[in-house]
Design an enzyme around this catalytic site. Structure first.
Site, PDB file in Angstrom:
ATOM      1  CG  HIS A 115      32.617   0.731  11.636  1.00  0.00           C
ATOM      2  ND1 HIS A 115      31.558  -0.376  11.742  1.00  0.00           N
ATOM      3  CD2 HIS A 115      33.572   0.045  10.967  1.00  0.00           C
ATOM      4  CE1 HIS A 115      32.246  -1.526  11.177  1.00  0.00           C
ATOM      5  NE2 HIS A 115      33.348  -1.253  10.684  1.00  0.00           N
ATOM      6  CE  LYS A 133      38.325  -2.227  14.232  1.00  0.00           C
ATOM      7  NZ  LYS A 133      38.487  -2.684  12.754  1.00  0.00           N
ATOM      8  CB  CYS A 188      32.301  -1.456   7.812  1.00  0.00           C
ATOM      9  SG  CYS A 188      32.725  -2.868   7.405  1.00  0.00           S
TER      10      CYS A 188
END
Lengths: 162, 418
Positions: B135, B238, B376
């Site tokens: 990421h 998350k 991302c």
């Protein structure tokens, strides 16, 4: 239920009209213009649209040729394709008026322009007006137009929708 | 009353997973006239009532600044905040609560390690080793560090399946590598990296390892001591907690050697104009008034996850992921991106030559929320030569109906572009 489904389907059909899909599948004036006098890049970081527009502008201000390359969603590619179709033959001051009207109409802001601009007929660019119901897609539809504005003003920096 | 309610969460029998959906009020709504199907938990998950209530209860009844006042509210706030730290310690199997640093999220945790642990140690020509599937938050902090120090960023390749080429990654661990920084689970591809093997190989060469666990924590049971990770970073949002709170786990011996990341209140013992004494661990790394309510929300999310059971969650999600992948494969023109053998909770895909953003709009119009774009992870998209993907991601509250709705919405997308 049926009515709801129909009107919802209509909204999507408004966005993805046949003309839009046609230009997205077979973009006009797609490629690089080797003798361009003006160019600008448009980037939409949200969805990764990246378009580069090229123009050949004569000394009298007339846009003699327009091309674009890059990749993007159906709306941004169709918009760039329609743009090139539209501005070839225009002079730069008319193209800038057109830019201002397109960008405000895409936002659903019909009263933003007055005088000469109010009288401008968008013609087939009206096919893009379906984005009004899809706020997140207005940027896609207006990306190429911002690049046109930037190219005419010869801004060296890439324009971004963010 | 509130107290007994909290106890019951901890002691209750595991809840059947199908009942959990009702715990998430955000899921019970219509989007564009259709019941919401939320398949974007890898970007950010919805919060259950126990998390929302824990944050609201704190704000209503227990709020004050932590570690400061002698008054009752400050004690209560401190107890709740530090209680959340204990919950995190237990959740990831850390040896000591001093190893748990609250941050704004995974991104800040990685920046902290880059600047505070690595920067003082790096010379020009040293190397930082990452992989191609990271990421941006596990790429850019290292690029910035390389600019500051003259170190080199080395990128281990991935295979077509989206799994890291472990052999090559290990071969790249030479004597100039100062840290290996890898994801636990790829956010764009879902691949679970073979961390044990990677960490063992790195430690064999005395190289510390940072793990970006943002995508792993809500899906896999984590034990940082079994993994022997030196640093483990993750985010609350998350895993059903609020945004703006995250964790850096770091081995105490490493934290001891690190200078503070930011200066300010709470990270000091004594401040004088001729010099300042820093606070003990972990407070040395928590300058300023922290995100108290976020930490409390994270603690509540951990209690919630434990009440459902991490093994049950993993089994449920693995079943669903298999169903999702199978269902997608049943569509003509589908191309799956990320097909590693060992995966968690995520499936990226392309549908014919339809741009992912167009798919996302048409799905949203039918109440189905997915992520579209580069996730991302632009280098991953470059690897596959694509501008982006559509990504459906799962959490414990999803079910087969959600996936059936996704598949129907994709059929509609094809119809529009036919």
């Amino acid at each position: 239920m049926k009515d709801k489904d129909t009107s919802k389907a209509d909204e999507l059909r408004e966005l993805y009209r046949e003309l839009i899909l046609d230009h997205a599948r077979s973009p006009r004036h797609f490629g690089k213009l080797t003798d361009a006098t003006h160019s600008a890049e448009g980037i939409n970081p949200l969805c990764g649209d990246k378009l580069k527009l090229y123009f050949r502008i004569l000394e009298n201000g007339q846009i003699d040729a327009a091309c674009f390359e890059g990749s993007g969603c159906a709306i941004s590619v169709a918009s760039a394709s329609l743009l090139t179709d539209t501005v070839i033959g225009m002079n730069t001051s008319d193209a800038l008026d057109f830019f201002a009207v397109v960008v405000s109409r895409l936002r659903g802001d019909v009263d933003a322009n007055n005088g000469k601009r109010a009288a401008i007929d968008l013609g087939k660019i009206r096919a893009l007006e379906g984005v009004k119901e899809f706020p997140s897609r207005v940027k896609c539809a207006s990306l190429a137009w911002h690049a046109l504005n930037s190219a005419i003003h010869q801004d060296s920096q890439a324009v971004s929708t963010e | 009353m509130t107290h007994s309610a909290k106890v019951s969460i901890l002691t209750a029998e595991p809840r059947p997973i199908a009942a959990c959906r009702a715990d998430f009020p955000g899921l019970a709504q219509e989007i564009n006239g259709e019941p919401l199907v939320y398949l974007d938990s890898a970007a950010s998950s919805q919060a259950p009532n126990v998390v929302i209530d824990a944050v609201a209860d704190y704000q209503r009844h227990d709020h004050a600044n932590v570690h400061r006042g002698v008054h009752t509210l400050s004690h209560r706030a401190t107890d709740l905040y530090e209680g959340a730290r204990d919950a995190v310690q237990e959740f990831i199997g850390a040896g000591s609560r001093t190893e748990i640093v609250f941050t704004r999220g995974t991104t800040e945790a990685i920046n902290l390690v880059a600047q505070s642990y690595c920067r003082p140690k790096l010379d020009a020509g040293d190397k930082i080793l990452i992989t191609h599937l990271e990421h941006h938050s596990n790429i850019v902090p290292w690029q910035m560090l390389c600019k500051q120090t003259g170190a080199e960023l080395v990128v281990a390749p991935i295979e077509q399946t989206g799994q890291v080429d472990t052999r090559q990654l290990i071969e790249l661990m030479d004597d100039r590598v100062r840290i290996v920084a890898v994801a636990h689970v790829s956010n764009a591809l879902g691949s679970i990296l073979p961390l044990e093997e990677i960490i063992q190989a790195a430690h064999h060469r005395d190289i510390p390892v940072l793990v970006d666990g943002a995508q792993a924590v809500p899906h896999l049971s984590i034990d940082v001591r079994t993994l022997d990770a030196d640093f483990y970073a993750f985010s609350g949002h998350k895993m059903f907690a609020p945004t703006g709170i995250g964790i850096l786990y770091a081995k105490e011996a490493l934290l001891e050697t690190m200078p503070p990341y930011q200066g300010g209140g709470d990270m000091i013992l004594e401040v004088r104009f001729d010099g300042t004494t820093y606070n003990e661990l972990p407070y040395k790394f928590e300058a300023g008034t922290p995100n108290i309510s976020g930490a409390i929300g994270l603690g509540a999310a951990i209690h919630y996850l434990n009440s459902v059971g991490l093994d049950e969650i993993a089994a449920h999600e693995n079943r669903l992921l298999a169903y999702l992948t199978r269902s997608l494969e049943g569509i003509d023109d589908i191309r799956l991106i990320g097909t590693a053998d060992n995966k968690a909770s995520v499936q990226s895909f392309l549908l014919g030559d339809i741009h992912p953003h167009d798919i996302g709009t048409i799905l949203d119009h039918q109440g189905v929320a997915i992520r579209t774009g580069h996730h991302c992870a632009m280098p991953v998209m470059d690897f596959y030569g694509i501008p982006g993907t559509a990504r459906a991601s799962l959490a414990l509250y999803n079910n087969e109906d959600d996936i059936d709705r996704l598949i129907a919405a994709l059929a509609k997308t094809k119809e529009i572009f036919a």
